[in-house]
Design a protein around this motif. Structure first.
Motif, PDB file in Angstrom:
ATOM      1  N   VAL A   1       0.998  -1.096  -0.038  1.00 25.64           N
ATOM      2  CA  VAL A   1      -0.014  -0.004   0.023  1.00 25.64           C
ATOM      3  C   VAL A   1       0.888   1.280  -0.070  1.00 25.64           C
ATOM      4  O   VAL A   1       1.907   1.348   0.972  1.00 25.64           O
ATOM      5  N   VAL A   2       0.577   2.039  -1.002  1.00 25.29           N
ATOM      6  CA  VAL A   2       1.434   3.491  -1.043  1.00 25.29           C
ATOM      7  C   VAL A   2       0.223   4.588  -0.823  1.00 25.29           C
ATOM      8  O   VAL A   2      -0.856   4.581  -1.433  1.00 25.29           O
ATOM      9  N   THR A   3       0.369   5.409   0.199  1.00 28.67           N
ATOM     10  CA  THR A   3      -0.428   6.777   0.254  1.00 28.67           C
ATOM     11  C   THR A   3       0.160   7.662  -0.405  1.00 28.67           C
ATOM     12  O   THR A   3       1.343   7.866  -0.658  1.00 28.67           O
ATOM     13  N   LEU A   4      -0.816   8.456  -1.153  1.00 27.57           N
ATOM     14  CA  LEU A   4      -0.650   9.717  -2.071  1.00 27.57           C
ATOM     15  C   LEU A   4      -1.109  11.005  -1.275  1.00 27.57           C
ATOM     16  O   LEU A   4      -2.042  10.870  -0.775  1.00 27.57           O
ATOM     17  N   VAL A   5      -0.195  11.951  -1.472  1.00 28.74           N
ATOM     18  CA  VAL A   5      -0.643  13.400  -0.946  1.00 28.74           C
ATOM     19  C   VAL A   5      -0.817  13.476   0.597  1.00 28.74           C
ATOM     20  O   VAL A   5      -0.197  14.355   1.034  1.00 28.74           O
ATOM     21  N   SER A   6      -1.467  12.742   1.129  1.00 28.41           N
ATOM     22  CA  SER A   6      -1.686  12.908   2.609  1.00 28.41           C
ATOM     23  C   SER A   6      -1.438  11.385   3.088  1.00 28.41           C
ATOM     24  O   SER A   6      -1.957  10.337   2.847  1.00 28.41           O
ATOM     25  N   ASP A   7      -0.507  11.371   4.083  1.00 26.19           N
ATOM     26  CA  ASP A   7       0.080  10.196   4.594  1.00 26.19           C
ATOM     27  C   ASP A   7      -0.576   9.712   5.785  1.00 26.19           C
ATOM     28  O   ASP A   7      -1.385  10.346   6.489  1.00 26.19           O
ATOM     29  N   LEU A   8      -0.519   8.462   6.213  1.00 30.99           N
ATOM     30  CA  LEU A   8      -0.860   7.845   7.290  1.00 30.99           C
ATOM     31  C   LEU A   8       0.367   7.082   7.917  1.00 30.99           C
ATOM     32  O   LEU A   8       0.461   6.126   8.060  1.00 30.99           O
ATOM     33  N   GLU A   9       1.002   7.939   8.716  1.00 32.18           N
ATOM     34  CA  GLU A   9       2.258   7.433   9.211  1.00 32.18           C
ATOM     35  C   GLU A   9       2.122   6.175  10.148  1.00 32.18           C
ATOM     36  O   GLU A   9       2.931   5.408  10.225  1.00 32.18           O
ATOM     37  N   ASP A  10       0.876   6.338  10.983  1.00 31.93           N
ATOM     38  CA  ASP A  10       0.744   5.213  11.804  1.00 31.93           C
ATOM     39  C   ASP A  10       0.130   3.969  11.495  1.00 31.93           C
ATOM     40  O   ASP A  10      -0.305   3.174  12.098  1.00 31.93           O
ATOM     41  N   SER A  11      -0.014   4.058  10.337  1.00 30.27           N
ATOM     42  CA  SER A  11      -0.823   2.820   9.398  1.00 30.27           C
ATOM     43  C   SER A  11       0.322   1.787   9.159  1.00 30.27           C
ATOM     44  O   SER A  11       1.388   2.090   9.296  1.00 30.27           O
ATOM     45  N   ALA A  12      -0.348   0.646   8.550  1.00 27.07           N
ATOM     46  CA  ALA A  12       0.750  -0.464   8.353  1.00 27.07           C
ATOM     47  C   ALA A  12       1.178  -0.120   6.562  1.00 27.07           C
ATOM     48  O   ALA A  12       1.848  -0.947   6.005  1.00 27.07           O
ATOM     49  N   ARG A  13       0.857   1.028   6.207  1.00 23.30           N
ATOM     50  CA  ARG A  13       1.155   1.300   4.514  1.00 23.30           C
ATOM     51  C   ARG A  13       2.691   1.185   4.552  1.00 23.30           C
ATOM     52  O   ARG A  13       3.775   1.413   5.355  1.00 23.30           O
ATOM     53  N   ASP A  14       3.030   0.818   3.077  1.00 19.87           N
ATOM     54  CA  ASP A  14       4.393   0.702   2.876  1.00 19.87           C
ATOM     55  C   ASP A  14       5.302   1.819   2.510  1.00 19.87           C
ATOM     56  O   ASP A  14       6.504   1.823   2.704  1.00 19.87           O
ATOM     57  N   HIS A  15       4.706   2.937   2.045  1.00 18.90           N
ATOM     58  CA  HIS A  15       5.434   3.987   1.428  1.00 18.90           C
ATOM     59  C   HIS A  15       4.380   5.205   1.220  1.00 18.90           C
ATOM     60  O   HIS A  15       3.322   5.051   1.149  1.00 18.90           O
ATOM     61  N   TYR A  16       5.055   6.361   1.260  1.00 16.69           N
ATOM     62  CA  TYR A  16       4.220   7.553   1.186  1.00 16.69           C
ATOM     63  C   TYR A  16       4.790   8.503  -0.091  1.00 16.69           C
ATOM     64  O   TYR A  16       6.065   8.649   0.004  1.00 16.69           O
ATOM     65  N   ALA A  17       4.001   8.717  -1.165  1.00 10.90           N
ATOM     66  CA  ALA A  17       4.241   9.327  -2.243  1.00 10.90           C
ATOM     67  C   ALA A  17       3.674  10.797  -2.304  1.00 10.90           C
ATOM     68  O   ALA A  17       2.604  10.912  -2.522  1.00 10.90           O
ATOM     69  N   GLY A  18       4.642  11.881  -1.705  1.00 12.21           N
ATOM     70  CA  GLY A  18       4.063  13.172  -1.512  1.00 12.21           C
ATOM     71  C   GLY A  18       5.057  13.978  -0.848  1.00 12.21           C
ATOM     72  O   GLY A  18       6.282  13.414  -0.430  1.00 12.21           O
ATOM     73  N   VAL A  19       4.966  15.181  -0.559  1.00  7.52           N
ATOM     74  CA  VAL A  19       5.630  16.035  -0.186  1.00  7.52           C
ATOM     75  C   VAL A  19       5.843  15.950   1.225  1.00  7.52           C
ATOM     76  O   VAL A  19       4.925  15.559   1.914  1.00  7.52           O
ATOM     77  N   ASP A  20       6.766  16.465   2.233  1.00  5.61           N
ATOM     78  CA  ASP A  20       6.879  16.692   3.494  1.00  5.61           C
ATOM     79  C   ASP A  20       5.875  17.719   3.805  1.00  5.61           C
ATOM     80  O   ASP A  20       6.270  19.104   3.728  1.00  5.61           O
ATOM     81  N   ASN A  21       4.649  17.464   4.144  1.00  4.16           N
ATOM     82  CA  ASN A  21       3.548  18.684   4.406  1.00  4.16           C
ATOM     83  C   ASN A  21       4.024  19.691   5.509  1.00  4.16           C
ATOM     84  O   ASN A  21       3.737  20.652   5.573  1.00  4.16           O
ATOM     85  N   GLU A  22       4.616  18.792   6.623  1.00  4.50           N
ATOM     86  CA  GLU A  22       4.993  19.597   7.894  1.00  4.50           C
ATOM     87  C   GLU A  22       6.035  20.786   7.157  1.00  4.50           C
ATOM     88  O   GLU A  22       6.157  22.094   7.588  1.00  4.50           O
ATOM     89  N   ALA A  23       6.995  20.362   6.579  1.00 12.95           N
ATOM     90  CA  ALA A  23       7.952  21.255   6.097  1.00 12.95           C
ATOM     91  C   ALA A  23       7.530  22.387   5.052  1.00 12.95           C
ATOM     92  O   ALA A  23       7.974  23.461   4.883  1.00 12.95           O
ATOM     93  N   ALA A  24       6.329  21.884   4.408  1.00 10.19           N
ATOM     94  CA  ALA A  24       5.680  22.652   3.381  1.00 10.19           C
ATOM     95  C   ALA A  24       4.861  23.823   4.204  1.00 10.19           C
ATOM     96  O   ALA A  24       4.942  25.124   3.688  1.00 10.19           O
ATOM     97  N   GLY A  25       4.224  23.465   5.306  1.00 15.40           N
ATOM     98  CA  GLY A  25       4.013  24.646   6.127  1.00 15.40           C
ATOM     99  C   GLY A  25       4.928  25.667   6.777  1.00 15.40           C
ATOM    100  O   GLY A  25       4.589  26.652   6.879  1.00 15.40           O
ATOM    101  N   ARG A  26       5.941  25.210   7.098  1.00 17.48           N
ATOM    102  CA  ARG A  26       7.092  25.785   7.588  1.00 17.48           C
ATOM    103  C   ARG A  26       7.497  26.707   6.610  1.00 17.48           C
ATOM    104  O   ARG A  26       7.796  27.964   6.925  1.00 17.48           O
ATOM    105  N   THR A  27       7.629  26.231   5.486  1.00 21.19           N
ATOM    106  CA  THR A  27       8.034  27.384   4.205  1.00 21.19           C
ATOM    107  C   THR A  27       7.058  28.273   4.134  1.00 21.19           C
ATOM    108  O   THR A  27       7.375  29.449   4.019  1.00 21.19           O
TER     109      THR A  27
END
Length: 342
Positions: free
Chosen positions: A148-174
């Motif tokens: 399973v790959v999450t897109l755009v919005s991640d679910l770090e606490d789930s069993a997903r294999d990979h996240y394909a998207g930007v670092d959204n916390e870094a985007a907010g800091r930017t």
């Protein structure tokens, strides 16, 4: 030079057909012969090229993308990118199905995941929603060894294999750094326009933004977030009401979609003599026009096509039991202002 199956056959003193049976775990090989082949593999340091083997076999990878039904420009771009990759199926040896579910509806997403789990698939990509039922459904997929790959919005606490998207916390800091510097020397309030803080990308963007503003720009106060479900009409009405209600609002951070409605509200405010510094996400056609006209001051962007292609590469690698090349799958945060529009 990398050793080949021919080298293994020669070292073990067996035929290529026998080597093939051993490498693919097929029956019909005596244990003594199998031991010879495995010893030759270890001695020569042979590493099997799984992708090449699958290409030779003509393997097709059936993948399913679960996407939200949403009229915002970025999700439409994501949907179009998946459809483009779907057309490339013969070239990339993929068979891509698209399942669409209502936006911001965790029950519908979890149900779609469970339904997909009953089909013959090699992997699933989806836009995550922060909810226990969604994480549980992903866990059921992984229990069946379906990547399973999450897109755009991640679910770090789930069993997903990979996240394909930007670092959204870094985007907010930017975004916080940009808005804070654009407002240097001024004090006032900052409005927040979100789709839903129940999705991780929006929540993480706000977290990063809040950290920068609160620690680096003490003269700016962040107002409670407006959650407009990425709906343009709701965004326009709610932002217009917030601007009218607070004459001290001097900036807005739009961390989701709904930007067409936001632009309408800002144009009305400008007509009434209010200039509000605004940072938004995703370089859609209307966001581009807003930058050109000065309604938006900066736009942070992510490449929907890159995210879809990354998801497919990762799902293929997981299906083949191969490692992911992290550097290749990193999604950039692009920053656009009026002067550097592509």
């Amino acid at each position: 030079m990398r050793p080949t199956v021919h080298d293994i056959a020669s070292e073990a003193g067996v035929s290529l057909a026998t080597v093939d049976r051993v490498l693919n775990g097929r029956p019909g090989v005596r244990q003594k012969t199998k031991d010879k082949v495995e010893a030759a593999v270890e001695k020569l340091g042979y590493v099997r090229d799984v992708a090449a083997a699958n290409l030779a076999k003509g393997r097709i990878y059936p993948f399913t993308f679960i996407l939200p039904l949403n009229d915002n420009s970025f999700m439409q771009a994501l949907d179009e990118a998946v459809q483009q990759e779907r057309l490339r199926g013969r070239i990339d040896r993929t068979q891509i199905d698209i399942v669409r579910v209502p936006a911001f509806d965790p029950a519908a997403l979890a149900a779609a995941i469970d339904q997909v789990a009953e089909t013959e698939i090699a992997g699933v990509a989806l836009v995550g929603i922060e909810a226990a039922q969604v994480s549980a459904a992903i866990g059921r997929l992984r229990a069946r060894d379906i990547p399973v790959v999450t897109l755009v919005s991640d679910l770090e606490d789930s069993a997903r294999d990979h996240y394909a998207g930007v670092d959204n916390e870094a985007a907010g800091r930017t975004a916080g750094t940009l808005l804070g510097r654009f407002l240097t020397g001024r004090s006032g309030k900052i409005g927040i326009l979100a789709g839903s803080l129940a999705v991780r990308d929006h929540a993480n963007r706000l977290k990063g933004f809040r950290h920068v503003i609160e620690t680096g720009f003490p003269d700016l106060e962040i107002l409670p977030a407006i959650e407009a479900q990425d709906d343009s009409a709701r965004s326009r009405a709610m932002v217009s009401e917030a601007i009218a209600a607070d004459p001290d609002m001097i900036g807005i951070y739009s961390l989701g979609a709904g930007n067409r409605g936001l632009i309408g509200a800002l144009e009305t405010a400008r007509g009434n003599g209010r200039e509000i510094v605004t940072i938004a996400h995703e370089l859609s056609d209307h966001a581009r026009k807003a930058l050109e006209s000065g309604i938006f001051d900066a736009v942070l962007n992510q490449d929907a096509g890159h995210e879809v292609r990354s998801a497919i590469r990762v799902l293929k690698s997981r299906a083949d039991g191969l490692d992911v090349i992290a550097a290749q799958e990193r999604i950039r945060i692009d920053i656009f202002i009026k002067e550097n529009l592509p």
